[in-house]
Design an enzyme around this catalytic site. Structure first.
Site, PDB file in Angstrom:
ATOM      1  CB  ALA A 142      52.406  18.350  58.002  1.00  0.00           C
TER       2      ALA A 142
ATOM      3  CG  HIS B 296      49.391  35.122  52.600  1.00  0.00           C
ATOM      4  ND1 HIS B 296      48.800  33.991  53.136  1.00  0.00           N
ATOM      5  CD2 HIS B 296      49.932  34.726  51.434  1.00  0.00           C
ATOM      6  CE1 HIS B 296      48.989  32.963  52.330  1.00  0.00           C
ATOM      7  NE2 HIS B 296      49.670  33.383  51.290  1.00  0.00           N
TER       8      HIS B 296
ATOM      9  CG  LEU C  13      53.252  20.552  55.152  1.00  0.00           C
ATOM     10  CD1 LEU C  13      52.026  20.138  54.338  1.00  0.00           C
ATOM     11  CD2 LEU C  13      54.411  19.616  54.855  1.00  0.00           C
ATOM     12  CB  SER C  14      53.496  27.152  55.535  1.00  0.00           C
ATOM     13  OG  SER C  14      52.638  27.047  54.437  1.00  0.00           O
TER      14      SER C  14
ATOM     15  CG  ASN D 289      45.721  31.924  50.918  1.00  0.00           C
ATOM     16  OD1 ASN D 289      45.638  31.419  52.027  1.00  0.00           O
ATOM     17  ND2 ASN D 289      46.342  33.066  50.712  1.00  0.00           N
TER      18      ASN D 289
ATOM     19  CG  HIS E 225      51.243  22.525  51.825  1.00  0.00           C
ATOM     20  ND1 HIS E 225      52.326  23.362  51.882  1.00  0.00           N
ATOM     21  CD2 HIS E 225      50.289  23.119  52.587  1.00  0.00           C
ATOM     22  CE1 HIS E 225      52.050  24.404  52.651  1.00  0.00           C
ATOM     23  NE2 HIS E 225      50.816  24.284  53.085  1.00  0.00           N
ATOM     24  NE  ARG E 226      47.417  26.980  50.771  1.00  0.00           N
ATOM     25  CZ  ARG E 226      46.633  27.944  51.238  1.00  0.00           C
ATOM     26  NH1 ARG E 226      47.145  28.890  52.002  1.00  0.00           N
ATOM     27  NH2 ARG E 226      45.344  27.978  50.956  1.00  0.00           N
TER      28      ARG E 226
ATOM     29  CB  CYS F 240      43.408  32.874  56.722  1.00  0.00           C
ATOM     30  SG  CYS F 240      44.852  33.794  57.192  1.00  0.00           S
TER      31      CYS F 240
ATOM     32  CD  GLU G 192      50.821  31.924  48.183  1.00  0.00           C
ATOM     33  OE1 GLU G 192      50.216  31.619  49.206  1.00  0.00           O
ATOM     34  OE2 GLU G 192      51.658  31.156  47.642  1.00  0.00           O
TER      35      GLU G 192
ATOM     36  N   GLY H 208      58.242  30.040  56.561  1.00  0.00           N
ATOM     37  CA  GLY H 208      57.936  31.482  56.593  1.00  0.00           C
ATOM     38  C   GLY H 208      56.647  31.785  57.327  1.00  0.00           C
TER      39      GLY H 208
END
Ligand code: SUG
Length: 415
Positions: free
Chosen positions: A18, A227, A20-21, A100, A127-128, A344, A161, A23
Site C-alpha cells: 500500500a 531505521h 504507507l511508509s 520493531n 499503520h504501525r 527487520c 521503533e 521515507g
C-alpha cells in the site's frame, strides 16, 4: 543457559503493497504492486529453517488480527465504512517486522538482573501506531517468567521503533554489554522515527548500566535509512556499519572503544559502497550471528549478492582476515519490497530458552506445521483494488485464526 534467540515475525495473510511508509523508499517505490502473502510467509519460514540448520535458536511472533477492528472502532468507524487509506492502515501486515516490536535489554546489562522489554509505540506511522497493544499481549505471554520485565510503550509524542534502533555489544551473549541507542533528529524530507527522549526513557526504565546514545546522520535518513538497522548491525564485539551511518562518528567510536576495549569496528567506506547501494541491497539489514563453532556469519538478503559493489566488498572482507567468516544468502523478496530485510524480520532476545513460553519457540517439525497452515490458508495474492472485498477480508481473518489454533495460542484469537 543464556543464549540469543531470534524471534521472527510470521508474515501475515494480509501482506500487501500500500506504500504507507514515507521515507521507506522500497515501500513507496513498490506501492500498488500485487503482493503474494503465501509466498512471503513461506520465504520467512525458509529463513527460519536455514537459521535452525545453522544451529541457532529460533522463536516466532504471530501475525496480528487484521483488519484491526478495535483501532477502527476507536476512530468511530468500521472497515466497510473506512476510506481506502484507512482500510490499508488497518489491514497492514507490518507486525511481521519484529525488530520493531520492542527494545530488549538482556539480563546481564540491567541493574536488577532481569531481561527488560519495552514494546515500541511506533507512533510516527499511522499503520504501525496500532501494533503495540497486540505486540504487548504477545510479549506478556511469551515472556511471562519472572526472568523478564515487560513494559508498556513510551508515551507519545516520543517516537520509539524498538530494536531496529538499538545495538548491543558484549564479549559474549551472557556477559554484561554496552547498549547503543540510536536516534534521529532530521532526515531531509523524511521523518526521524526514533526520538532521543524515547531512547533515554527506555535506558532508564530498563536500568541499563552501560548505555551510549548516538544520532543517525541526516544523510542516512534522507537516503532512505528510516531505521538504524538499515545502515548498521552489531553482534558480540563487532560493530558493522556504513561510513555515513552516524553523526559525530569519531566521538561515538571513541566512547565505544572506551566502554568495550575489545570492540572491532568494521566500517564500509562510501567510496566502495555508496549509501544508495547499501540501502537498496540491505547489506546491513543482515543478521550478524555467532555460530555454535564461534565463527561469525552474516545472513544476507539475495539483493546484497545481486549488487556488485556490495558483493565485491564482502568478498574482499572474507579474503582478508575480517571477523565475518561466512555469508548465508536468504530470499525474503516479498518483505524486502516493503523495506524489510532479514534483520527487520527478527527480534533478538538473550535469555534461557527454558524461561520462554515454549509455544513461541520453533523447531523444524513445528515449522512444517506452520507452513502447512500457510499453504492451505494464506491468500496467494492481493491486488490493491481488492482490499475492500469482504471475501478477501474473511479469508485473511480465518487464516490467522487457523494458525493460532494450530499453535495452541488461543488466548490471542478473540482479543
Ligand atoms: O516500518 N514497512 C516497514 C519496514 C520495517 C523495516 N524494519 C526495520 N528496518 N527494522 C516500515 O517502514 C511498509 C508497509 C506498506 O507500505 O504497506 C512498511 O511498513
Amino acid at each position: 543457559m543464556q543464549t540469543e534467540i531470534n524471534f521472527d515475525g510470521i508474515i501475515g495473510p494480509s501482506h500487501n503493497y500500500a506504500g504507507l511508509s514515507h521515507g521507506n523508499l522500497a515501500a513507496t517505490r513498490n506501492r500498488g504492486l500485487v503482493s503474494r502473502p503465501r509466498a512471503a510467509a513461506l520465504e520467512g519460514i525458509a529463513k527460519m529453517r536455514a537459521n535452525i540448520a545453522l544451529g541457532l535458536t529460533q522463536g516466532i511472533l504471530l501475525p496480528h488480527s487484521r483488519p484491526d477492528h478495535r483501532w477502527l472502532e476507536s476512530l468511530a468507524t468500521t472497515y466497510a465504512d473506512a476510506d481506502p487509506l484507512l482500510q490499508a492502515q488497518a489491514l497492514s501486515a507490518s507486525p511481521m517486522w519484529a525488530a520493531n516490536a520492542a527494545t530488549v535489554s538482556p539480563a546481564p546489562d540491567t541493574e536488577d538482573g532481569r531481561c527488560h522489554l519495552t514494546v515500541a509505540n511506533l507512533v510516527t506511522m499511522p499503520h504501525r501506531s496500532h501494533e503495540w497493544p497486540e505486540t504487548l499481549a504477545q510479549l506478556r505471554l511469551a515472556f511471562a517468567d519472572p526472568a523478564f520485565a515487560v513494559h508498556g510503550p513510551v508515551p507519545a509524542p516520543f517516537g520509539d521503533e524498538g530494536a531496529a534502533n538499538h545495538m548491543r555489544l558484549a564479549s559474549a551473549h551472557d556477559a554484561p554489554g554496552v547498549e547503543i541507542f540510536v536516534h534521529g533528529e532530521s532526515g531531509g524530507p523524511f521523518p526521524a522515527r526514533q526520538h532521543l527522549a524515547a531512547s533515554e526513557a527506555i535506558a532508564r526504565r530498563h536500568g541499563v548500566q552501560q548505555a551510549l546514545f548516538v544520532r543517525q546522520s541526516e544523510q542516512a535518513i534522507a537516503a532512505g535509512a528510516f531505521h538504524n538497522d538499515v545502515v548498521a548491525v552489531a553482534n558480540g564485539t563487532v560493530l558493522f556499519a556504513h561510513e555515513q551511518a552516524f553523526a559525530a562518528k569519531e566521538a561515538f567510536y571513541a566512547d565505544l572503544r572506551a566502554a568495550l576495549p575489545g570492540v572491532e569496528i568494521v566500517e564500509v567506506p562510501a567510496a566502495q559502497v555508496s549509501l544508495e547501494d547499501a540501502i537498496r541491497s540491505y547489506l546491513f539489514n543482515a543478521q550478524l550471528v555467532t555460530l555454535p563453532s564461534g565463527e561469525m556469519a552474516l545472513i544476507l538478503p539475495a539483493e546484497a549478492r545481486d549488487t556488485p559493489s556490495v558483493w565485491n566488498w564482502l568478498q574482499e572482507h572474507l579474503a582478508g582476515n575480517g571477523p565475518i567468516r561466512r555469508l548465508e544468502v536468504v530470499d525474503v523478496r516479498q518483505s524486502m519490497a516493503n523495506g524489510g530485510g532479514p534483520a527487520c524480520l527478527r527480534l533478538r532476545v538473550v535469555a534461557d530458552p527454558a524461561t520462554v513460553d515454549p509455544r513461541f519457540l520453533v523447531d523444524a517439525a513445528k515449522l512444517d506445521r506452520i507452513a502447512a497452515v500457510i499453504e492451505a490458508r494464506w491468500p496467494e495474492q492481493i491486488a490493491q483494488d481488492q482490499i475492500g472485498e469482504p471475501a478477501l477480508i474473511a479469508s485473511i481473518e480465518k487464516a490467522r485464526t487457523a494458525l493460532l489454533e494450530a499453535l495452541g495460542i488461543v488466548e490471542l484469537i478473540y482479543r
